[in-house]
Motif scaffolding. Structure first.
Motif, mmCIF file in Angstrom:
data_model
loop_
_atom_site.group_PDB
_atom_site.id
_atom_site.type_symbol
_atom_site.label_atom_id
_atom_site.label_comp_id
_atom_site.label_asym_id
_atom_site.label_seq_id
_atom_site.Cartn_x
_atom_site.Cartn_y
_atom_site.Cartn_z
ATOM 1 N N VAL A 49 -28.968 -7.537 -17.830
ATOM 2 C CA VAL A 49 -27.759 -8.192 -18.312
ATOM 3 C C VAL A 49 -28.137 -9.601 -18.775
ATOM 4 O O VAL A 49 -28.858 -10.323 -18.083
ATOM 5 C CB VAL A 49 -26.690 -8.269 -17.191
ATOM 6 N N ASN A 50 -27.637 -9.968 -19.971
ATOM 7 C CA ASN A 50 -27.982 -11.253 -20.552
ATOM 8 C C ASN A 50 -26.795 -11.714 -21.393
ATOM 9 O O ASN A 50 -26.351 -10.993 -22.289
ATOM 10 C CB ASN A 50 -29.248 -11.067 -21.404
ATOM 11 N N ALA A 51 -26.283 -12.898 -21.124
ATOM 12 C CA ALA A 51 -25.092 -13.396 -21.820
ATOM 13 C C ALA A 51 -25.318 -13.531 -23.324
ATOM 14 O O ALA A 51 -24.436 -13.206 -24.121
ATOM 15 C CB ALA A 51 -24.664 -14.739 -21.227
ATOM 16 N N GLU A 52 -26.495 -13.998 -23.724
ATOM 17 C CA GLU A 52 -26.779 -14.168 -25.152
ATOM 18 C C GLU A 52 -26.795 -12.809 -25.862
ATOM 19 O O GLU A 52 -26.259 -12.678 -26.965
ATOM 20 C CB GLU A 52 -28.114 -14.881 -25.342
ATOM 21 N N ASP A 53 -27.377 -11.801 -25.233
ATOM 22 C CA ASP A 53 -27.389 -10.464 -25.831
ATOM 23 C C ASP A 53 -25.987 -9.865 -25.885
ATOM 24 O O ASP A 53 -25.641 -9.165 -26.837
ATOM 25 C CB ASP A 53 -28.343 -9.539 -25.080
ATOM 26 N N ARG A 54 -25.166 -10.125 -24.891
ATOM 27 C CA ARG A 54 -23.771 -9.656 -24.917
ATOM 28 C C ARG A 54 -23.035 -10.259 -26.114
ATOM 29 O O ARG A 54 -22.261 -9.579 -26.779
ATOM 30 C CB ARG A 54 -23.047 -10.035 -23.618
ATOM 31 N N ALA A 75 -21.310 -8.323 -29.456
ATOM 32 C CA ALA A 75 -19.960 -8.555 -29.985
ATOM 33 C C ALA A 75 -20.034 -8.852 -31.483
ATOM 34 O O ALA A 75 -19.216 -8.343 -32.268
ATOM 35 C CB ALA A 75 -19.284 -9.702 -29.235
ATOM 36 N N ASP A 76 -21.014 -9.647 -31.888
ATOM 37 C CA ASP A 76 -21.211 -9.924 -33.313
ATOM 38 C C ASP A 76 -21.590 -8.659 -34.068
ATOM 39 O O ASP A 76 -21.165 -8.453 -35.205
ATOM 40 C CB ASP A 76 -22.294 -10.987 -33.518
ATOM 41 N N PHE A 77 -22.396 -7.796 -33.431
ATOM 42 C CA PHE A 77 -22.808 -6.539 -34.060
ATOM 43 C C PHE A 77 -21.582 -5.708 -34.437
ATOM 44 O O PHE A 77 -21.518 -5.155 -35.534
ATOM 45 C CB PHE A 77 -23.712 -5.720 -33.121
ATOM 46 N N GLU A 78 -20.621 -5.610 -33.530
ATOM 47 C CA GLU A 78 -19.423 -4.807 -33.807
ATOM 48 C C GLU A 78 -18.728 -5.282 -35.082
ATOM 49 O O GLU A 78 -18.354 -4.473 -35.930
ATOM 50 C CB GLU A 78 -18.451 -4.873 -32.621
ATOM 51 N N ALA A 79 -18.558 -6.580 -35.220
ATOM 52 C CA ALA A 79 -17.903 -7.134 -36.411
ATOM 53 C C ALA A 79 -18.735 -6.874 -37.665
ATOM 54 O O ALA A 79 -18.189 -6.512 -38.714
ATOM 55 C CB ALA A 79 -17.658 -8.626 -36.230
ATOM 56 N N GLU A 80 -20.047 -7.034 -37.558
ATOM 57 C CA GLU A 80 -20.936 -6.794 -38.702
ATOM 58 C C GLU A 80 -20.888 -5.331 -39.124
ATOM 59 O O GLU A 80 -20.809 -5.026 -40.318
ATOM 60 C CB GLU A 80 -22.383 -7.186 -38.359
#
Length: 107
Positions: free
Chosen positions: A50-55, A59-64
């Motif tokens: 688990v990594n906050a930056e990867d999370r 979230a950005d991936f979904e929008a892209e």
């Protein structure tokens, strides 16, 4: 209603996933897969921890990914975390990314 994506659909969505991932993969990402269950695309991410930056990147991936679609496209993002061994996905699931890992052989 169940649908079976065509080869063109599979190829288009594979490219869309890869385009949406540009710049987001960190050493924590172990594998990214694409599947379809008859109703929606399933995009799987396996991370080592688990990594906050990867999370935030996910979230950005979904929008892209949504922006690359020609219209509303049902999808499910599945994120799992494991440091254990990974099995290669069975067809028709496509592995779009898998990091190189050293396998230790026990004698």
């Amino acid at each position: 209603m169940s649908i079976v994506p065509s080869l063109d659909d599979w190829n288009r969505q594979s490219v869309n996933v890869m385009q949406a991932m540009l710049g987001m993969i960190s050493p924590n990402f172990r594998m990214v897969t694409l599947d379809h269950d008859g109703t929606q695309w399933i995009i799987g991410f396996v991370l080592e921890s688990v990594n906050a930056e990867d999370r935030e990147e996910l979230a950005d991936f979904e929008a892209e990914w949504d922006a690359l679609q020609s219209g509303p496209t049902p999808r499910d993002l599945q994120v799992s975390f494991t440091a254990g061994s990974l099995a290669w996905p069975s067809a028709p699931t496509r592995a779009l990314y898998r990091r190189r890992e050293v396998m230790l052989i026990q004698e």
